[in-house]
Design a protein around this motif. Sequence first.
Motif, mmCIF file in Angstrom:
data_model
loop_
_atom_site.group_PDB
_atom_site.id
_atom_site.type_symbol
_atom_site.label_atom_id
_atom_site.label_comp_id
_atom_site.label_asym_id
_atom_site.label_seq_id
_atom_site.Cartn_x
_atom_site.Cartn_y
_atom_site.Cartn_z
ATOM 1 N N GLY A 10 0.977 -1.131 0.055
ATOM 2 C CA GLY A 10 -0.021 -0.116 -0.146
ATOM 3 C C GLY A 10 0.921 1.343 0.058
ATOM 4 O O GLY A 10 2.266 1.045 0.246
ATOM 5 N N GLY A 11 0.197 2.318 -0.467
ATOM 6 C CA GLY A 11 0.974 3.473 -0.353
ATOM 7 C C GLY A 11 1.436 4.173 0.982
ATOM 8 O O GLY A 11 0.993 3.426 1.940
ATOM 9 N N VAL A 12 2.315 5.119 0.818
ATOM 10 C CA VAL A 12 2.765 5.763 2.436
ATOM 11 C C VAL A 12 1.436 5.972 3.145
ATOM 12 O O VAL A 12 0.620 6.765 2.689
ATOM 13 N N ALA A 13 1.521 5.881 4.362
ATOM 14 C CA ALA A 13 0.687 6.067 5.429
ATOM 15 C C ALA A 13 -0.754 5.631 5.006
ATOM 16 O O ALA A 13 -1.902 6.237 5.500
ATOM 17 N N LEU A 138 -6.470 9.879 -0.906
ATOM 18 C CA LEU A 138 -5.379 10.892 -0.904
ATOM 19 C C LEU A 138 -5.420 11.769 0.629
ATOM 20 O O LEU A 138 -4.370 12.137 1.157
ATOM 21 N N GLU A 139 -6.485 12.391 0.773
ATOM 22 C CA GLU A 139 -6.755 13.286 1.883
ATOM 23 C C GLU A 139 -6.543 12.538 3.085
ATOM 24 O O GLU A 139 -5.726 13.189 4.120
ATOM 25 N N ALA A 140 -6.635 11.269 3.338
ATOM 26 C CA ALA A 140 -6.326 10.625 4.509
ATOM 27 C C ALA A 140 -4.844 10.328 4.611
ATOM 28 O O ALA A 140 -4.253 10.502 5.934
ATOM 29 N N GLN A 141 -4.163 9.961 3.680
ATOM 30 C CA GLN A 141 -2.717 9.895 3.538
ATOM 31 C C GLN A 141 -2.072 10.997 4.142
ATOM 32 O O GLN A 141 -1.074 11.180 4.698
ATOM 33 N N ARG A 142 -2.464 12.326 3.213
ATOM 34 C CA ARG A 142 -2.005 13.479 3.605
ATOM 35 C C ARG A 142 -2.065 13.828 5.069
ATOM 36 O O ARG A 142 -0.933 14.149 5.690
ATOM 37 N N ALA A 143 -3.300 13.582 5.694
ATOM 38 C CA ALA A 143 -3.425 14.121 6.954
ATOM 39 C C ALA A 143 -2.551 13.200 7.846
ATOM 40 O O ALA A 143 -2.042 13.663 8.739
ATOM 41 N N LEU A 155 5.323 18.702 1.359
ATOM 42 C CA LEU A 155 6.079 17.633 1.352
ATOM 43 C C LEU A 155 5.337 16.100 1.432
ATOM 44 O O LEU A 155 5.688 15.290 0.662
ATOM 45 N N ALA A 156 4.324 16.193 2.073
ATOM 46 C CA ALA A 156 3.326 14.983 2.200
ATOM 47 C C ALA A 156 2.981 14.618 0.785
ATOM 48 O O ALA A 156 2.929 13.549 0.236
ATOM 49 N N ASP A 157 2.319 15.738 -0.125
ATOM 50 C CA ASP A 157 2.086 15.532 -1.343
ATOM 51 C C ASP A 157 3.282 14.838 -2.321
ATOM 52 O O ASP A 157 3.035 13.998 -3.349
ATOM 53 N N HIS A 158 4.394 15.610 -1.940
ATOM 54 C CA HIS A 158 5.484 15.069 -2.826
ATOM 55 C C HIS A 158 6.000 13.474 -2.496
ATOM 56 O O HIS A 158 6.232 12.792 -3.343
ATOM 57 N N ILE A 160 3.762 11.272 -1.523
ATOM 58 C CA ILE A 160 2.870 10.295 -1.998
ATOM 59 C C ILE A 160 3.021 10.371 -3.628
ATOM 60 O O ILE A 160 2.760 9.143 -4.137
ATOM 61 N N ALA A 161 3.403 11.227 -4.341
ATOM 62 C CA ALA A 161 3.579 11.341 -5.611
ATOM 63 C C ALA A 161 4.855 10.656 -6.111
ATOM 64 O O ALA A 161 4.912 10.025 -7.132
ATOM 65 N N ALA A 162 5.494 10.512 -5.253
ATOM 66 C CA ALA A 162 6.852 9.852 -5.557
ATOM 67 C C ALA A 162 6.803 8.211 -5.635
ATOM 68 O O ALA A 162 7.417 7.427 -6.337
ATOM 69 N N GLN A 163 5.657 7.965 -5.020
ATOM 70 C CA GLN A 163 5.116 6.168 -5.342
ATOM 71 C C GLN A 163 4.276 5.978 -6.334
ATOM 72 O O GLN A 163 3.987 6.739 -7.240
ATOM 73 N N ALA A 164 4.021 4.626 -6.591
ATOM 74 C CA ALA A 164 3.389 4.311 -7.542
ATOM 75 C C ALA A 164 1.864 4.935 -7.226
ATOM 76 O O ALA A 164 1.265 5.051 -6.331
ATOM 77 N N THR A 165 0.983 5.018 -8.555
ATOM 78 C CA THR A 165 -0.227 5.657 -8.338
ATOM 79 C C THR A 165 -1.275 4.559 -7.590
ATOM 80 O O THR A 165 -0.937 3.443 -7.682
ATOM 81 N N ARG A 166 -2.408 5.067 -7.076
ATOM 82 C CA ARG A 166 -3.238 4.127 -6.620
ATOM 83 C C ARG A 166 -3.791 3.187 -7.516
ATOM 84 O O ARG A 166 -4.137 1.987 -7.347
ATOM 85 N N ALA A 167 -3.996 3.568 -8.798
ATOM 86 C CA ALA A 167 -4.480 2.736 -9.885
ATOM 87 C C ALA A 167 -3.269 1.580 -10.130
ATOM 88 O O ALA A 167 -3.811 0.519 -10.171
ATOM 89 N N ALA A 168 -2.170 1.971 -10.053
ATOM 90 C CA ALA A 168 -1.133 0.829 -10.253
ATOM 91 C C ALA A 168 -1.183 -0.226 -9.178
ATOM 92 O O ALA A 168 -0.936 -1.352 -9.505
ATOM 93 N N ARG A 169 -1.356 0.251 -7.713
ATOM 94 C CA ARG A 169 -1.287 -0.688 -6.860
ATOM 95 C C ARG A 169 -2.341 -1.733 -7.081
ATOM 96 O O ARG A 169 -2.699 -2.673 -6.637
#
Length: 211
Positions: A10-13, A138-143, A155-158, A160-169
């Motif tokens: 899963g993505g960060v956070a 995305l909003e939950a990850q950022r928070a 920084l939080a958005d950066h 998240i964007a550095a990882q694979a997209t939700r669609a890819a996961r």
Amino acid sequence: MATYCVAVTGGVASGKSEVTRRFERLGIAVADADVAARSAVAVGTPGLAEVVAAFGQGVLEPDGALNRSAMRERVFADPAARRTLEQIVHPRVRSLLQTQWQYASGPYAVVAIPLLAEGGGRASYPWIDRIVVVDAPLEAQRARLMQRDGSSVALADHMIAAQATRAARLAIADDVIVNAGGLDAIDDHVVALDRRYRLLVAHKSVADVAS
């Protein structure tokens, strides 16, 4: 020894650690890619020696351990450096995880691999039987990043964007846990998945005997 392997990613956070903790409470062994990555470049290992050969002595702490903070900053800003580090670490992580889950007790084992989509998915881990993606808005990850790490919105958005997209996961998922609410919902998801995986292991065992 376990005969069935479930990957959690899963993505960060997104809440991966909360999910794997609940599998552990149900008696399921968990092998963690982050722990394996640290072992792969521990003091005195061939992995650390290869990192030093690639990046120089400047990546070491005074005691000879890898300076993880400096290394993280370096590869975060330099995609070529990140690829070099991944080529050193990832094969060792895959080998360690495969050994750990195969020798785990219980009907199945879990491997926690945060960057599974980025690392090639099943093509890189052909021994994985099933993939669980922990998904969060995305909003939950950022928070969570802002609360956990004190990160700014940018920084939080950066991160998240550095990882694979939700669609890819989600494209590699067999099962999805949507972590958008309270922890009780995660409990229910994991209990249901544990029941499913125990049945899959039982059916696999019967099929193996029949063949």
